[in-house]
Design a protein around this motif. Structure first.
Motif, PDB file in Angstrom:
ATOM      1  N   UNK A 186     -50.936 -43.753 -29.349  1.00  0.00           N
ATOM      2  CA  UNK A 186     -50.318 -44.989 -29.829  1.00  0.00           C
ATOM      3  C   UNK A 186     -51.263 -45.528 -30.907  1.00  0.00           C
ATOM      4  N   UNK A 187     -50.805 -45.536 -32.140  1.00  0.00           N
ATOM      5  CA  UNK A 187     -51.698 -45.900 -33.237  1.00  0.00           C
ATOM      6  C   UNK A 187     -52.054 -47.380 -33.206  1.00  0.00           C
ATOM      7  N   UNK A 188     -53.196 -47.692 -33.795  1.00  0.00           N
ATOM      8  CA  UNK A 188     -53.602 -49.092 -33.891  1.00  0.00           C
ATOM      9  C   UNK A 188     -52.564 -49.874 -34.690  1.00  0.00           C
ATOM     10  N   UNK A 189     -51.991 -49.248 -35.698  1.00  0.00           N
ATOM     11  CA  UNK A 189     -50.985 -49.943 -36.503  1.00  0.00           C
ATOM     12  C   UNK A 189     -49.779 -50.322 -35.650  1.00  0.00           C
ATOM     13  N   UNK A 190     -49.336 -49.393 -34.804  1.00  0.00           N
ATOM     14  CA  UNK A 190     -48.203 -49.690 -33.924  1.00  0.00           C
ATOM     15  C   UNK A 190     -48.530 -50.849 -33.000  1.00  0.00           C
ATOM     16  N   UNK A 191     -49.720 -50.824 -32.413  1.00  0.00           N
ATOM     17  CA  UNK A 191     -50.116 -51.902 -31.508  1.00  0.00           C
ATOM     18  C   UNK A 191     -50.194 -53.233 -32.242  1.00  0.00           C
ATOM     19  N   UNK A 192     -50.734 -53.218 -33.447  1.00  0.00           N
ATOM     20  CA  UNK A 192     -50.843 -54.460 -34.210  1.00  0.00           C
ATOM     21  C   UNK A 192     -49.462 -55.007 -34.586  1.00  0.00           C
ATOM     22  N   UNK A 193     -48.514 -54.104 -34.862  1.00  0.00           N
ATOM     23  CA  UNK A 193     -47.162 -54.537 -35.219  1.00  0.00           C
ATOM     24  C   UNK A 193     -46.400 -55.088 -34.019  1.00  0.00           C
ATOM     25  N   UNK A 194     -46.706 -54.567 -32.836  1.00  0.00           N
ATOM     26  CA  UNK A 194     -45.942 -54.936 -31.651  1.00  0.00           C
ATOM     27  C   UNK A 194     -46.532 -56.103 -30.866  1.00  0.00           C
ATOM     28  N   UNK A 210     -49.992 -63.553 -34.806  1.00  0.00           N
ATOM     29  CA  UNK A 210     -50.180 -62.115 -34.794  1.00  0.00           C
ATOM     30  C   UNK A 210     -51.628 -61.763 -34.456  1.00  0.00           C
ATOM     31  N   UNK A 211     -51.802 -60.620 -33.830  1.00  0.00           N
ATOM     32  CA  UNK A 211     -53.113 -60.149 -33.411  1.00  0.00           C
ATOM     33  C   UNK A 211     -53.749 -59.357 -34.555  1.00  0.00           C
ATOM     34  N   UNK A 212     -54.990 -59.694 -34.930  1.00  0.00           N
ATOM     35  CA  UNK A 212     -55.642 -58.960 -36.005  1.00  0.00           C
ATOM     36  C   UNK A 212     -56.423 -57.773 -35.435  1.00  0.00           C
ATOM     37  N   UNK A 213     -56.986 -56.976 -36.319  1.00  0.00           N
ATOM     38  CA  UNK A 213     -57.617 -55.728 -35.905  1.00  0.00           C
ATOM     39  C   UNK A 213     -58.815 -55.968 -34.984  1.00  0.00           C
ATOM     40  N   UNK A 214     -59.625 -56.960 -35.311  1.00  0.00           N
ATOM     41  CA  UNK A 214     -60.796 -57.261 -34.489  1.00  0.00           C
ATOM     42  C   UNK A 214     -60.369 -57.725 -33.096  1.00  0.00           C
ATOM     43  N   UNK A 215     -59.342 -58.584 -33.043  1.00  0.00           N
ATOM     44  CA  UNK A 215     -58.863 -59.086 -31.758  1.00  0.00           C
ATOM     45  C   UNK A 215     -58.318 -57.947 -30.906  1.00  0.00           C
ATOM     46  N   UNK A 216     -57.657 -56.978 -31.537  1.00  0.00           N
ATOM     47  CA  UNK A 216     -57.150 -55.824 -30.794  1.00  0.00           C
ATOM     48  C   UNK A 216     -58.304 -55.062 -30.150  1.00  0.00           C
ATOM     49  N   UNK A 217     -59.375 -54.845 -30.888  1.00  0.00           N
ATOM     50  CA  UNK A 217     -60.537 -54.129 -30.348  1.00  0.00           C
ATOM     51  C   UNK A 217     -61.141 -54.881 -29.166  1.00  0.00           C
ATOM     52  N   UNK A 218     -61.307 -56.189 -29.329  1.00  0.00           N
ATOM     53  CA  UNK A 218     -61.885 -57.007 -28.256  1.00  0.00           C
ATOM     54  C   UNK A 218     -60.983 -56.982 -27.025  1.00  0.00           C
ATOM     55  N   UNK A 219     -59.663 -57.134 -27.246  1.00  0.00           N
ATOM     56  CA  UNK A 219     -58.710 -57.131 -26.131  1.00  0.00           C
ATOM     57  C   UNK A 219     -58.728 -55.794 -25.403  1.00  0.00           C
ATOM     58  N   UNK A 220     -58.771 -54.694 -26.157  1.00  0.00           N
ATOM     59  CA  UNK A 220     -58.790 -53.370 -25.544  1.00  0.00           C
ATOM     60  C   UNK A 220     -60.055 -53.172 -24.717  1.00  0.00           C
ATOM     61  N   UNK A 221     -61.186 -53.593 -25.238  1.00  0.00           N
ATOM     62  CA  UNK A 221     -62.443 -53.451 -24.496  1.00  0.00           C
ATOM     63  C   UNK A 221     -62.436 -54.286 -23.218  1.00  0.00           C
ATOM     64  N   UNK A 224     -57.878 -45.099 -20.579  1.00  0.00           N
ATOM     65  CA  UNK A 224     -57.583 -45.238 -22.008  1.00  0.00           C
ATOM     66  C   UNK A 224     -58.625 -44.472 -22.818  1.00  0.00           C
ATOM     67  N   UNK A 225     -58.160 -43.503 -23.609  1.00  0.00           N
ATOM     68  CA  UNK A 225     -59.068 -42.738 -24.458  1.00  0.00           C
ATOM     69  C   UNK A 225     -58.859 -43.133 -25.913  1.00  0.00           C
ATOM     70  N   UNK A 226     -59.957 -43.388 -26.598  1.00  0.00           N
ATOM     71  CA  UNK A 226     -59.909 -43.748 -28.010  1.00  0.00           C
ATOM     72  C   UNK A 226     -59.854 -42.484 -28.861  1.00  0.00           C
ATOM     73  N   UNK A 227     -58.911 -42.434 -29.793  1.00  0.00           N
ATOM     74  CA  UNK A 227     -58.854 -41.365 -30.776  1.00  0.00           C
ATOM     75  C   UNK A 227     -59.345 -41.978 -32.080  1.00  0.00           C
TER      76      UNK A 227
END
Length: 229
Positions: free
Chosen positions: A173-181, A189-200, A214-217
């Motif tokens: 599941x690409x980061x772009x898809x997650x950011x769009x959804x 909207x969730x920005x890229x940094x917030x996505x990283x923090x939320x995932x961690x 969850x494995x990071x690609x």
């Protein structure tokens, strides 16, 4: 029988749409404004919403954003006179399954309705309402999460992440898809940094040395590696 909410303030057009769709085997309910649409969505189940952009008491884009926040599985097709490219892009950015401009061909519209509904059924089948591997149990209907018998505190956006990842288990599941959804119910909207923090933060809640989900690609996105019982 699949149920369609038609949100259109042109009474003649609404009646014509409902007649044609009912004749094709669907069950339609008409709404002429945002207020009635919200009430119907709160009290009834729908498989698809056909949505105009220009409504007497609000904007269809805002309503679509609300719908996708509260009912992410509901398919949405915009049917509107707004034919600017940016409007169409906005519609898709908000999660719409299709964007059709007026005037339109009713046979083409019905075919696009069929495709959107078929896609929705496939997505619903893939995105099961629960996940359980014997250690981690997730219930997306009741929004509960339990790990090794201990109830976890999961935020709404973390549940969205979990649902998207488990629905696509084994696939990137690409980061772009997650950011769009992903966006909150205030439309932020969730920005890229917030996505990283939320995932961690999510990983820290659901994973331990014996269980990795969850494995990071790197450079692409994430894969859900857990397996259901």
């Amino acid at each position: 029988m699949q149920k369609i909410l038609v949100i259109e303030d042109d009474l003649a057009l609404s009646a014509g749409l409902c007649f044609e769709l009912d004749a094709s085997g669907y069950f339609t309910v008409a709404s002429y404004n945002c207020q009635k649409a919200r009430k119907l969505l709160q009290t009834e189940h729908f498989d698809l919403a056909i949505l105009d952009v220009n409504l007497p008491d609000g904007n269809g884009f805002s309503l679509c954003q609300e719908i996708k926040c509260k009912l992410p599985g509901l398919a949405v097709i915009f049917l509107t006179a707004n034919d600017l490219e940016q409007d169409e892009l906005n519609g898709f950015d908000l999660g719409a399954d299709d964007y059709i401009t007026k005037p339109f061909n009713i046979q083409i519209l019905k075919r696009r309705v069929e495709v959107a509904l078929r896609r929705g059924v496939s997505a619903s089948a893939a995105a099961a309402d629960s996940y359980d591997d014997g250690c981690l149990r997730l219930d997306f209907g009741s929004l509960t999460a339990v790990r090794s018998g201990e109830k976890l505190t999961i935020t709404p956006n973390e549940y969205k992440l979990l649902r998207l990842l488990t629905a696509n288990a084994g696939n990137i599941v690409t980061r772009r898809t997650l950011l769009e959804r992903l966006w909150d119910c205030d439309g932020d909207f969730i920005d890229d940094h917030t996505l990283t923090v939320t995932m961690n933060r999510l990983r820290a809640k659901i994973e331990d040395p014996s269980h990795s989900y969850i494995r990071t690609v790197r450079g692409m996105g994430y894969i859900w590696t857990g397996e259901k019982l």
